[in-house]
Design an enzyme around this catalytic site. Sequence first.
Site, short mmCIF file in Angstrom:
data_model
loop_
_atom_site.label_atom_id
_atom_site.label_comp_id
_atom_site.label_asym_id
_atom_site.label_seq_id
_atom_site.Cartn_x
_atom_site.Cartn_y
_atom_site.Cartn_z
CB CYS A 115 -2.02 6.11 -6.86
SG CYS A 115 -2.62 7.76 -6.50
CD GLU A 160 -4.98 8.32 0.08
OE1 GLU A 160 -5.18 9.42 -0.46
OE2 GLU A 160 -4.97 7.25 -0.57
CO CO Z 1 -2.92 7.92 -4.26
#
Ligand code: CO
Length: 188
Positions: A115, A160
């Site tokens: 991420c 997401e």
């Molecule tokens: Co992310």
Amino acid sequence: MLINNETIIKDPNPIIREKSEPVSLPLSAEDEKLLRDLFQYVKDSTDEEKAKEFDLRPAVGISAIQVGVKKQLTAVIVDDRDKNDAPEHYEFMLVNPKIVSSSVQKAYLSSGEGCLSVVQDHEGYVVRSARVTVKAFDLLQNKNITIRARGYLAIVLQHELDHFKGTLFYDYIDPKHPNKEVPGALVI
Ligand code: CO
């Protein structure tokens, strides 16, 4: 908005754990600009020269909270293969996306997830649904859409959309058995 590796909010900054609110439609000029900037970030991040020049970490998706804006906006660009192994390219600029159904079958990436907002390595399987149906307004197509996602795209969308809840991928990793296989799961 300038979006690069320096301006992206990083865990453990508490903002990354905050919840994002739905956005009103039609989009305000400000929201539309932000969503287009998020999309441009993802696009440029996989261009080697631009990534180097502008300090972009390669990504397949980014959500507004990652630049400190608590709105349900996310941009996703994924290259995958379909059931017949033909290349498939997916691009979305999603407003208020919602998962309306999820498969019982699970899936995870054999290499784990990463991420833009997580600098530290967190090794282990992030077990998600193998297929999800997502409803959203897509700015790219300028209409409401239904995405029937499987495999890699399904994982990216779940990652997401988790950002809207302040959930990070490593929250799902079993600390005692990070690489425990899941029977019947799709391993990607
Ligand atoms: Co992310």
